[in-house]
Write an enzyme that holds these catalytic residues in place. Structure first.
Site, mmCIF file in Angstrom:
data_model
loop_
_atom_site.group_PDB
_atom_site.id
_atom_site.type_symbol
_atom_site.label_atom_id
_atom_site.label_comp_id
_atom_site.label_asym_id
_atom_site.label_seq_id
_atom_site.Cartn_x
_atom_site.Cartn_y
_atom_site.Cartn_z
ATOM 1 N N GLU A 408 0.816 -1.222 0.000
ATOM 2 C CA GLU A 408 0.000 0.000 0.000
ATOM 3 C C GLU A 408 0.849 1.270 0.000
ATOM 4 O O GLU A 408 0.532 2.250 -0.674
ATOM 5 C CB GLU A 408 -0.940 -0.007 1.211
ATOM 6 C CG GLU A 408 -2.135 -0.955 1.104
ATOM 7 C CD GLU A 408 -1.779 -2.435 1.240
ATOM 8 O OE1 GLU A 408 -0.605 -2.756 1.541
ATOM 9 O OE2 GLU A 408 -2.664 -3.282 1.039
ATOM 10 N N HIS A 475 -11.223 -6.244 9.001
ATOM 11 C CA HIS A 475 -11.938 -6.040 7.736
ATOM 12 C C HIS A 475 -13.225 -5.247 7.973
ATOM 13 O O HIS A 475 -14.148 -5.320 7.173
ATOM 14 C CB HIS A 475 -12.297 -7.381 7.077
ATOM 15 C CG HIS A 475 -11.115 -8.129 6.550
ATOM 16 N ND1 HIS A 475 -10.265 -8.846 7.346
ATOM 17 C CD2 HIS A 475 -10.637 -8.255 5.281
ATOM 18 C CE1 HIS A 475 -9.318 -9.401 6.606
ATOM 19 N NE2 HIS A 475 -9.514 -9.055 5.343
#
Ligand SMILES: Cc1ncc(C[n+]2csc(CCOP(=O)(O)OP(=O)(O)O)c2C)c(N)n1
Length: 668
Positions: A408, A475
């Site tokens: 990322e 998540h």
């Protein structure tokens, strides 16, 4: 300290076919950083400058590199690369004004020393965190590759910073994507006080490069001719055959990490060995002995340089101290951009799910902006974890719809690099939770770069967010508040398909950095008829999605739906204000609804402590006190991570507690 690496073999110059003029140009160029530094050390002792990071003894690396590249090829220097700035001909008075925190410096006094860039000079300066620099070079290299410009980008790192994850990510992406980037490691023996062998367990970076599938070269970093020749040949080759190369320049740090910290921890013999390898003195001797330079010419050159430095310093010192102007400070956070709302060109509408609305907006923005590049894990052939980019690769090609390695930080940094070259970037987080490993690039690079030196970051980061899907702590998080606190970012959080498309288009249009939150639980559970045409919605504007006289509920995202259900269930007449944009949030709309009902509750899916609601409620208390008939209330999730088991998750979320509080507020 590894004796072999830093044994200090003599500097041996080989002029190859270079003519006298080239040799002398390099010498003159080499003198600039040395003579500036001599002066700076005096000024430091006199208390006229506050901090100095010395590149003494390492000048040949910057000078070899800057002279080897074309002037319109980007260089990304670090804190010991003064020679890059002088080598690119930056006016000395501006350079000194920058060091002194004066307005005519490159950051208007907002950042110090070498922490600046200049597009005009094709220099992108560092942030203190060191490693994030590498991925920006990847982005610039990618832009060159996409636009088929035969250009090389060169980025520096120290050997210490190579321990950062950003080093690995930056090199890996460059290798996988075959980007035309030269990575120069200045292997100078220390990272602050830590010697190389406490930093990593290999000896030479030339051992490390091949692990990335990358060519590597080692040069004597104290030999300006060797560095110049190496980079020049590499650059010529890379322009024809784009690929990354790792160049290891062996050198030594002759002064403290910064001047105040000294060098007590460095063995004396090493200092002695390396003082014999001084890059300026050795090269000067070589030129004099080979007759390329006469003593008279040498003296003349030095005195001209000294007087140019003194002149620059006089101008910088004569400039008065900055007079702060808060308006200007705030204005410079963002690249100037006045949004013009675009309305759909026809009445054609189609029923679309939330997820399809996002996909639709993204597709139309890709059509509208040929310079928009999408990057994310599995977004190519596979269509993304949630299938938002399904079919995009076929339609727009693999160059613009880029599957990325799992990194990322590097990809967000590459997004910034793309925008330095005039591209737009959209980076998809597979889940908003994973942004934590790209956090630094967002809050320190994207958010601050325009304020620091006027470079915009045309990057939108899409953040599939939220709980309610029994996915557990990694998540399901709501992490918008992490960014809400960071000046320089804009944050969008739509609650319905119409806003999702219009606001995504608006974010992609704006050349400033955005975080765009999209709730996963809404993807396939919510549909609406939305315009088929391209349109945008005004950023920074909240919307009343339900009207009533009794209370005001201010919320966003999933909160809007919880609020609607609650007022219906409880039979309450409420204003429900959907913020839609969290940064900048709509103060006018907030005030208007408080004025109307006098009773207000803020609802957020995020944990209560430190959330968006805290800030907005504080503002209401301060600015709307006399309009209130009840205490300003808040409800949010429990102050715990998001639990996995559905019953625990239900208990974590604020839905039921909110209803109780709403009733209390109504009857207050
Ligand atoms: C993320 C981060 N951690 C720590 C520091 C503090 N720091 C600044 S420079 C430096 C040493 C860097 O060493 P190296 O990369 O070898 O470069 P050199 O200073 O030797 O040129 C350290 C520890 C920092 N700036 N950023």
């Amino acid at each position: 300290m590894d004796r072999e690496i830093f044994a200090g073999t003599p500097v041996v110059f080989d002029r190859k076919n270079y003519n006298d003029e080239t040799l002398l140009d390099l010498y003159r160029s080499l003198l600039f950083p040395r003579k500036i530094e001599e002066k700076m050390l005096i000024l430091l002792r006199q208390g006229k400058i506050s901090k100095w990071f010395s590149g003494w003894g390492q000048e040949a690396i910057s000078i070899g590199a800057v002279n080897a590249l074309e002037n319109d090829e980007f260089i990304l220097p670090m804190h010991r690369n003064l020679g890059i700035f002088t080598g690119r001909g930056i006016p000395l008075e501006r350079l000194f004004a920058q060091f002194q925190g004066k307005k005519s410096g490159f950051t208007k006094g907002r950042d110090r020393s070498f922490h600046f860039g200049s597009r005009e000079h094709h220099i992108v300066g560092m942030i203190s965190h060191l490693g994030p620099q590498l991925a920006i070079a990847d982005g610039i290299g990618l832009a060159h590759k996409l636009s088929k410009e035969k250009k090389v980008t060169l980025v520096f790192t120290g050997d210490g910073a190579s321990s950062e994850g950003d080093f690995h990510e930056g090199l890996n992406v460059a290798a996988v994507w075959k980007l035309p980037v030269i990575f120069v490691v200045e292997h100078n023996g220390y990272g602050l006080s830590t010697p190389s062998e406490e930093q990593f367990a290999f000896r030479y970076f030339t051992e490390k490069g091949p692990g990335y599938g990358m060519e590597t070269v080692r040069v004597d970093g104290n030999n300006v001719l060797e560095v110049y020749d190496c980079i020049k040949n590499l650059a010529e080759d890379i322009r024809k055959n784009p690929r990354p190369v790792l160049v290891e320049a062996i050198t030594f740090r002759m002064r403290g990490h910064e001047e105040a910290s000294g060098t007590k921890y460095v063995p004396k013999e090493l200092m002695e060995t390396w003082s014999l390898k001084d890059p300026v003195e050795n090269y000067e001797r070589f030129l004099l002995e080979s007759g390329v330079l006469s003593p008279e010419k040498n003296e003349k050159m030095i005195s001209e340089i000294k007087s140019a430095i003194n002149k620059g310093l006089d101008i910088a010192f004569a400039e008065s101290a900055i007079q702060p102007n808060s308006e200007e400070e705030l204005e410079d956070l963002f690249f100037p951009f006045k949004q013009k709302e675009i309305i759909p060109s026809s009445n054609q509408r189609t029923e679309k799910r939330f997820i399809d609305a996002i996909s639709d907006g993204l597709r139309q923005s890709m059509e509208k902006y040929p310079n928009l590049v999408l990057m994310g894990q599995d977004i190519g052939e596979y269509g993304g974890a949630f299938k938002i980019t399904d079919g995009f690769k076929n339609k727009f090609g693999a160059e613009r719809v880029r599957n990325t390695p799992l990194c990322e930080s590097a990809i967000i940094g590459a997004g910034l690099g793309l925008s330095i070259k005039g591209y737009k970037a959209m980076v998809e987080m597979q889940f908003a939770d994973f942004v934590s490993v790209g956090f630094n690039q967002i809050v320190n690079n994207l958010a601050k770069i325009h304020y620091r030196w006027g470079q915009n970051a045309d990057v939108v980061i899409r953040m599939p967010t939220g709980a309610g899907v029994a996915a557990g702590p990694f998540h399901s998080q709501s992490n918008e508040a992490w960014f809400f606190h960071t000046p320089g970012l804009k944050i969008i959080y739509p609650s319905n398909p119409y806003d999702a498309k219009g606001l995504l288009n608006a974010a992609l249009e704006d050349p400033n950095p955005y975080l765009y939150f999209e709730h996963k639980a809404l993807y396939r559970s919510l549909s609406a008829e939305i315009p088929d045409d391209y349109y945008t919605i005004e950023v920074g504007k909240a919307k009343l999605v339900s009207e009533g006289q009794e209370v005001s509920i201010i919320t966003y995202g999933m909160g809007v739906h919880w609020a609607k259900t609650a007022v219906e269930e409880l039979g309450i007449e409420a204003d429900i204000l959907d913020l839609r944009t969290l940064l900048p949030w709509d103060k006018e709309a907030v005030k208007a609804t408080v004025e109307k009902t006098g009773k207000v509750i803020f609802l957020q899916e995020d944990c209560l402590t430190g959330g968006i609601g805290g800030e907005i409620c504080a503002w209401i208390s301060e600015h709307c006190f006399e309009l209130l008939d009840a205490p300003v209330m808040r409800e949010g999730s429990l102050d715990t991570p998001v639990p996995f088991a559905p019953n625990l998750e239900k208990n974590f979320l604020p839905v039921e507690r909110f209803k109780e509080k709403l009733l209390r507020l109504k009857s207050y």
